[in-house]
Every structure is written in C-alpha cells, then in structure tokens.
Write an enzyme that holds these catalytic residues in place. Structure first.
Site, PDB file in Angstrom:
ATOM      1  N   SER A   1       7.573   9.232  36.361  1.00  0.00           N
ATOM      2  CA  SER A   1       7.149   7.926  35.848  1.00  0.00           C
ATOM      3  C   SER A   1       6.553   8.062  34.457  1.00  0.00           C
ATOM      4  CB  SER A   1       6.124   7.284  36.788  1.00  0.00           C
ATOM      5  OG  SER A   1       4.876   7.918  36.623  1.00  0.00           O
ATOM      6  N   LYS A   2       6.720   7.005  33.704  1.00  0.00           N
ATOM      7  CA  LYS A   2       6.240   6.956  32.321  1.00  0.00           C
ATOM      8  C   LYS A   2       4.726   7.194  32.278  1.00  0.00           C
ATOM      9  CE  LYS A   2       6.427   5.519  27.989  1.00  0.00           C
ATOM     10  NZ  LYS A   2       7.027   4.933  26.893  1.00  0.00           N
ATOM     11  N   ARG A   3       4.048   6.556  33.216  1.00  0.00           N
ATOM     12  CA  ARG A   3       2.593   6.642  33.247  1.00  0.00           C
ATOM     13  C   ARG A   3       2.132   8.096  33.409  1.00  0.00           C
ATOM     14  NH1 ARG A   3      -0.296   6.438  37.479  1.00  0.00           N
ATOM     15  NH2 ARG A   3       1.436   5.721  38.742  1.00  0.00           N
TER      16      ARG A   3
ATOM     17  N   GLY B   1       4.923  10.583  30.745  1.00  0.00           N
ATOM     18  CA  GLY B   1       5.051  10.231  29.326  1.00  0.00           C
ATOM     19  C   GLY B   1       6.483  10.214  28.823  1.00  0.00           C
TER      20      GLY B   1
END
Ligand code: GLU
Length: 300
Positions: A215-217, A220
């Site tokens: 995940s992006k969270r 990154g």
C-alpha cells in the site's frame, strides 16, 4: 459466452493515484489474455468519483502502460458516458428493481436530506465460477438494498461497471482480488438488467516481503510503476517480473526469463495462484541485469 464470440477484456483503473504496480500487472494479464485469443483490450478510465479523480493520474496510467508496450485497442472515460448509465438507471427504476429513497445525508448537517437510488436486493445466494478461485458463493442478504446512484443522474461505481461491461461486450473480467466482494452486487444488477454474465478471474493481491498488502501509505513510492521506471528498470524486465507475480511457467525446469512473446505462448490464466504474490526485489534486479546485459551485448 458462445464459441464464436470474440474475446474482449478491459483494464479499468480509477485515476485517483499513479499507476500502481498491481494495476500494471492486471493490465498485463488482460493484455496477454487478449493477445492469446486474438481479442480486444479496452482501457476504461473509471473517473466517476469527481473529487478523487485527476487528469494527471489518467496521464500517468496511460503513459505507464504504453511504456510497458501495452497498447489499448479502445479507450473510454466513464465521465463521458453519464447518459448511458442514466438510461439503464431509469429502466431499473421503472421496472421496480430500484427505487428512489429520500433519507438523511450521511455526514450531512442535521436535517439535511438527499435522494439516493437503492437497488431492491432480492436477498438470495449468488454463485459464480471464477477462473482463478473456482466456485465462489455469497449470500447477498447482508448487502441490504445497496445504493447504486447518488441521485437519478449520478450513478455509482457498481452500476457504471455493470453497464459498461455489457455495452462494451466484455467477455472476461480479469481484476484484482480486492474486487471479489463487489462481484455479487454486480451480478445482481446484471441479472435484473437482463445482461449475460462475463467470466470472472480474480487475481491475487501483491504483498510486501512481510506479507502485508502493498500500500502507498505503508510502502510509499515502491507501489507505483513510475518509481521503477525512474530508477532505470527496463520495460522488458518489468513485464517479465509482473508476469511472475502470481504465475509461473508449468514445467518445473522452465526458465523464468520470459519475453512478451514467451508469455503469450505460455501464460495460462487458469494456473494463476490463489494466494498473495510476494514482491521480490531481488528477482526484479536479477531480471533487469539479464535484460540490460543483453542490450549491451547487442550494442557492441
Ligand atoms: N476501477 C476499479 C479500480 O481501479 C476497478 C474496477 C474493475 O476492474 O471492475 O480498482
């Protein structure tokens, strides 16, 4: 689907962020599948969420898949198809399969009311046969009468997907496993509209090394394709690497170095694994070394 019907698949990203590595793999699996069957590959930009959709992300998605060599036969934007959805929504309301419901606005001010359109749930069990996951069955009762449009002119995600898949003649829906729980809702809508059911294939999530969902969270930039492109990885290495996220050649002694043509010859959607696919940076580096070396050798 009848035997003479041409295969039509779609990659349907929402332009709410840069092209995710998982999205790139979904595009690739669809593209290989279309090529294997002389079929059509459609890019459908799902930009019905006006607040979260941005043009720059649409451009990133298109540029990313093209860089990989994935060229859509047709491109559509849901924001330009409102009239089509409205026509089907009207039909649903007219035949009693959906109804306008006046209710308190969620997160709205005290006393603020909205008119949404709810689907009349027949409360039944929906079963479908998934090319990757096998027989899947859901009891739809707990979904209640779910909302399919924010208003009579603003259809939401599920309705737009179902209408588009029908209007575009989609024969196979190959998408991430995170959409499997959407499938029963979409089948219910399809059934009342009298549409035939496409064949589903839900492909496994991509996991980080610690098996957490990528995940992006949490991870990154490493979740977006542009990150790898900027670091100088070649499209050949990325294609090869993506294909091995959830699939591998059938012979145990087969090489894992596979060109796009090799993938078209060897890939089998039915053999995609059910469990999550762990992203292994070492494998990507190894593949990239292979392809860059090869390029250098040709250059000499
Ligand atoms: N627009 C959805 C997404 O970006 C995909 C919908 C679908 O493939 O059915 O996650």
């Amino acid at each position: 689907m009848n035997a003479n019907q041409k295969t039509v698949v779609r990659f349907a990203p929402s332009p709410t962020g840069p092209l995710h590595i998982g999205g790139a793999r979904t595009a690739l699996f669809n593209y290989i599948f279309a090529k294997q069957r002389g079929g059509k590959f459609i890019l459908r930009i799902e930009d019905t969420d006006k607040e979260r959709s941005e043009k720059k992300y649409e451009e990133d998605i298109l540029s990313g898949i093209k860089w990989l060599g994935i060229i859509p036969d047709e491109i559509y934007r849901q924001s330009e198809r409102t009239e089509i959805y409205k026509r089907h929504l009207d039909a649903l309301i007219k035949n009693g399969a959906a109804y306008v419901s006046r209710e308190a606005k969620r997160d709205g001010a005290e006393g603020e009311m909205v008119e949404v359109v709810r689907f009349k749930n027949p409360n039944k069990r929906v079963a479908f046969s998934d090319m990757v996951r096998g027989e899947v069955s859901f009891d739809t009762t707990e979904l209640k009468d779910f909302v399919i449009a924010k208003s009579v002119t603003e259809p939401l995600f599920h309705l737009a997907v179902v209408v588009d898949d029908f209007e575009m003649g989609i024969t196979h829906i190959i998408r991430g496993e995170d959409h499997i729980s959407n499938t029963p809702r979409q089948i219910l809508i399809q059934e009342v509209l009298g549409f035939s059911r496409p064949i589903y294939a839900h492909i496994p999530l991509i996991l980080a090394k610690d098996r957490s969902k990528l995940s992006k969270r949490k991870h990154g930039e490493a979740v977006s394709l542009a990150h790898y492109r900027a670091l100088g990885y070649t499209p050949e290495a990325i294609i090869n690497f993506l294909a091995l996220l959830g699939w591998h050649p059938s012979a145990s002694d087969a090489s894992e170095v596979l060109s796009f043509a090799d993938l078209v010859a060897q890939f089998q959607l039915e053999r995609v694994q059910k469990g999550g696919a762990v992203l292994d940076a070492n494998k990507l580096n190894w593949l990239n070394k292979h392809y860059t070396k090869k390029k250098d050798m040709i250059g000499e």
